[in-house]
Scaffold this active site. Sequence first.
Site, PDB file in Angstrom:
ATOM      1  N   CYS A   2      -2.942  -1.722 -11.456  1.00  0.00           N
ATOM      2  CA  CYS A   2      -2.284  -0.797 -10.540  1.00  0.00           C
ATOM      3  C   CYS A   2      -2.230   0.623 -11.095  1.00  0.00           C
ATOM      4  O   CYS A   2      -2.054   0.814 -12.298  1.00  0.00           O
ATOM      5  CB  CYS A   2      -0.858  -1.258 -10.279  1.00  0.00           C
ATOM      6  N   ARG A  27      -9.375   2.325 -11.887  1.00  0.00           N
ATOM      7  CA  ARG A  27      -8.583   1.260 -12.504  1.00  0.00           C
ATOM      8  C   ARG A  27      -8.765  -0.069 -11.767  1.00  0.00           C
ATOM      9  O   ARG A  27      -8.445  -1.117 -12.317  1.00  0.00           O
ATOM     10  CB  ARG A  27      -7.097   1.651 -12.503  1.00  0.00           C
ATOM     11  N   TRP A  74      -3.373  -3.810  -7.574  1.00  0.00           N
ATOM     12  CA  TRP A  74      -4.321  -4.851  -8.011  1.00  0.00           C
ATOM     13  C   TRP A  74      -3.508  -6.133  -7.982  1.00  0.00           C
ATOM     14  O   TRP A  74      -2.630  -6.338  -8.821  1.00  0.00           O
ATOM     15  CB  TRP A  74      -4.795  -4.514  -9.419  1.00  0.00           C
ATOM     16  N   ASN A 100       3.593  -1.423 -11.809  1.00  0.00           N
ATOM     17  CA  ASN A 100       2.384  -1.978 -12.432  1.00  0.00           C
ATOM     18  C   ASN A 100       2.835  -3.049 -13.414  1.00  0.00           C
ATOM     19  O   ASN A 100       3.625  -2.760 -14.310  1.00  0.00           O
ATOM     20  CB  ASN A 100       1.630  -0.861 -13.169  1.00  0.00           C
ATOM     21  N   GLY A 101       2.345  -4.280 -13.258  1.00  0.00           N
ATOM     22  CA  GLY A 101       2.745  -5.357 -14.172  1.00  0.00           C
ATOM     23  C   GLY A 101       3.349  -6.514 -13.384  1.00  0.00           C
ATOM     24  O   GLY A 101       3.185  -6.601 -12.168  1.00  0.00           O
ATOM     25  N   GLU A 487     -23.516  -8.533 -24.532  1.00  0.00           N
ATOM     26  CA  GLU A 487     -23.133  -7.329 -23.792  1.00  0.00           C
ATOM     27  C   GLU A 487     -24.066  -7.095 -22.592  1.00  0.00           C
ATOM     28  O   GLU A 487     -23.610  -6.714 -21.511  1.00  0.00           O
ATOM     29  CB  GLU A 487     -23.135  -6.123 -24.749  1.00  0.00           C
ATOM     30  N   LYS A 491     -22.617  -6.903 -18.805  1.00  0.00           N
ATOM     31  CA  LYS A 491     -22.854  -5.749 -17.926  1.00  0.00           C
ATOM     32  C   LYS A 491     -23.445  -6.228 -16.605  1.00  0.00           C
ATOM     33  O   LYS A 491     -23.030  -5.805 -15.546  1.00  0.00           O
ATOM     34  CB  LYS A 491     -23.817  -4.738 -18.566  1.00  0.00           C
ATOM     35  N   GLU A 494     -20.798  -8.259 -14.429  1.00  0.00           N
ATOM     36  CA  GLU A 494     -19.676  -7.532 -13.834  1.00  0.00           C
ATOM     37  C   GLU A 494     -20.127  -6.551 -12.754  1.00  0.00           C
ATOM     38  O   GLU A 494     -19.384  -6.269 -11.827  1.00  0.00           O
ATOM     39  CB  GLU A 494     -18.814  -6.841 -14.890  1.00  0.00           C
ATOM     40  N   HIS A 510     -30.376 -26.213 -28.431  1.00  0.00           N
ATOM     41  CA  HIS A 510     -29.222 -27.113 -28.374  1.00  0.00           C
ATOM     42  C   HIS A 510     -28.647 -27.216 -26.966  1.00  0.00           C
ATOM     43  O   HIS A 510     -27.529 -27.718 -26.799  1.00  0.00           O
ATOM     44  CB  HIS A 510     -28.141 -26.638 -29.359  1.00  0.00           C
ATOM     45  N   LYS A 609     -10.139  -1.353 -14.808  1.00  0.00           N
ATOM     46  CA  LYS A 609     -10.556  -0.639 -16.012  1.00  0.00           C
ATOM     47  C   LYS A 609      -9.658  -0.983 -17.192  1.00  0.00           C
ATOM     48  O   LYS A 609     -10.143  -1.323 -18.263  1.00  0.00           O
ATOM     49  CB  LYS A 609     -10.524   0.873 -15.738  1.00  0.00           C
TER      50      LYS A 609
HETATM   51  C1  AGP Z   1     -16.400  -3.656 -19.948  1.00  0.00           C
HETATM   52  O1  AGP Z   1     -17.529  -3.338 -19.210  1.00  0.00           O
HETATM   53  C2  AGP Z   1     -15.390  -4.403 -19.268  1.00  0.00           C
HETATM   54  N1  AGP Z   1     -15.001  -3.811 -18.044  1.00  0.00           N
HETATM   55  C3  AGP Z   1     -14.254  -5.014 -20.099  1.00  0.00           C
HETATM   56  O2  AGP Z   1     -14.824  -6.106 -20.726  1.00  0.00           O
HETATM   57  C4  AGP Z   1     -13.505  -4.153 -21.139  1.00  0.00           C
HETATM   58  O3  AGP Z   1     -14.343  -3.848 -22.197  1.00  0.00           O
HETATM   59  C5  AGP Z   1     -12.257  -4.933 -21.616  1.00  0.00           C
HETATM   60  O4  AGP Z   1     -11.394  -5.131 -20.534  1.00  0.00           O
HETATM   61  C6  AGP Z   1     -11.532  -4.265 -22.760  1.00  0.00           C
HETATM   62  O5  AGP Z   1     -11.004  -3.028 -22.404  1.00  0.00           O
HETATM   63  P1  AGP Z   1     -10.459  -2.027 -23.500  1.00  0.00           P
HETATM   64  O6  AGP Z   1     -11.613  -1.604 -24.349  1.00  0.00           O
HETATM   65  O7  AGP Z   1      -9.878  -0.891 -22.713  1.00  0.00           O
HETATM   66  O8  AGP Z   1      -9.420  -2.767 -24.298  1.00  0.00           O
END
Ligand code: AGP
Length: 614
Positions: A2, A27, A74, A100-101, A487, A491, A494, A510, A609
Amino acid sequence: MCGIVGYVGPRQALPFLMTGLRRLEYRGYDSAGVAVQENGALEVLRAEGKLDNLASIVSHHPAPGHTGIGHTRWATHGRPSEQNAHPHVDCGGVTAVIHNGIIENFETLKAPLVASGHRFTSETDTEVAVHLLEEELAKGRTLEEAALAVLPRLEGAAALAFISARDPGKIVAARIASAGGVIVGFGNGENFIASDMPALLEHTRKVVFLEAGEVAAVTKDGARFFRIDGTPIEKTPQTVTWDAVAAAKSGYKHFMLKEISEQPRAINDTLLGRVERSSGRVIFDENVKLTDEQVRALPRITLVGCGTAGHAALVGKILIERLAGIPCDIDIPSEYRYRNPVVTKGQLLLAITQSGETADTLAAMEEARKRGARLLSLVNVMGSEASRVADDVIYLHTGPEIAVASTKAYTAMLVDLYLFAIYLAQRRGAIDAEGSRRLLAEAFHLPTLVDSVLREEPKIRALAYRYHTARNFLFLGRGVNYPTALEGALKLKELSYIHAEGTAAGEMKHGTNALIDEDLPVVAIALKDAVYKKMRSNMEEVRARAGVLIALANDDDDEITGKADDVIRIPRTDELLSPVLAVVPLQLLAYHIADRRGNDVDQPRNLAKAVTVE
Ligand code: AGP
């Protein structure tokens, strides 16, 4: 998660609230709303879905008022809908809350309120806060007095803001626990609140960050601060260095593409001032307080980070063990916090986080602190919780990262971990002057090398268009580029919503080999390093099973020609720095596949975010 904004001053509040919410779109959210207060009345406008839906309501109904709050939601409790969108109001419709929370004890608090006649109109946990506030305001209390009576009763991590027509021209904002930031911004005869800097940058850089357990009462003339137990406190504003231009798209189609392209500059900024010319030693600023004796005595380092930051941690372990010889272990913060971790006396917990607000990472830091670890955070956002609770802080210096998918923060994390490993090695006598000079020279060459990878974008885009309909993807890596495979897969998942898996190539036999067929594109990271020959064998295994092979290879590797369906070329660098170069084509591949599929690249579905809830 949020987003929160608020305005009090001589201007109409609505324009600030709407642009502020736009700046916080990254966010992640599913609905939005604003509340504006004027002349003893309160107006609330809300909409499910994107901000454009709210903007369309606002354009037909530009509620006047000089005090207001706004929110992007959110969903956690209650599905995304207009009814569950914030702000929520009390029964009298004169007081509003945004949050938020999660209020973890909301059911316990709600039952007596319902019994005494309060009417609830949403399924959210948040709404209890405004009904509790209504009871306190009815006793003739000011907004801050009422908030200070209510806030200690709310359990869980949360940031909240209230306005009320009963106490006009005032916003009360609170940060109850470590997750969920609140920033108070100071303008000229007007003041602001926001959950994150981009909402404020066009208006002010003079800010106060609320600590957990702090409350602010903000009017157009200034702000008063309290601890949650009501004790007044003094807080001195600080000036943040980020500017509004850095937080704008600057002609790029998406923030993500802008941030990928910024990597040469961002890496340069990360390196700047980190090496003492006379001695060739890596130095950090005054935020790193570790003494040389403490470095020499370090028995162990535990690295933690979520998602992309967790992949940086995996690379960090290899760098620190290889260069400084300190044993490292890696943990996923959401596991670490609940598994009774063993902390060695004198050890360091290195928390890696772009936002500095990730709830699980903060909880892992708290857990490690309780057990006696020293805390070092590697963080981008200045003033974030992870930067404030740590004993030592290394800032990434990459500027604001707005796209949900982390790119430039990841490469900056890798560069900082490389520098930190050399720093440790130098102080422990694990490396000689010539060795460090060679490693650092490679690092300073990185911006040019990343730039040359970026020039391959048209080829990578063409590749992305060829593979954008795939249903699954596999990424293979070994050694220091095993985390690059993870990674690359993250990417792609997501952004494109294509199922993707990253695997240590030696593990294929395996189980993963069973997935390979002519419909599965396999990206093999096969750079000329210590495991090159092993990777080549793994590629042959894929070919033997008719898999579609995309190789990521060095530009001077002739042997690989003809051994894959497609080859992406990158320049050579020191093996330990190769993940910085290798990840860039994978970022571009994911970006272009997602864009080709018409996805919302900067705000992928279901993601946020900064993940400020568990
Ligand atoms: C990255 O592309 C992601 N959106 C996510 O994995 C992110 O890296 C993770 O939520 C950690 O966030 P931070 O680095 O702000 O702690």
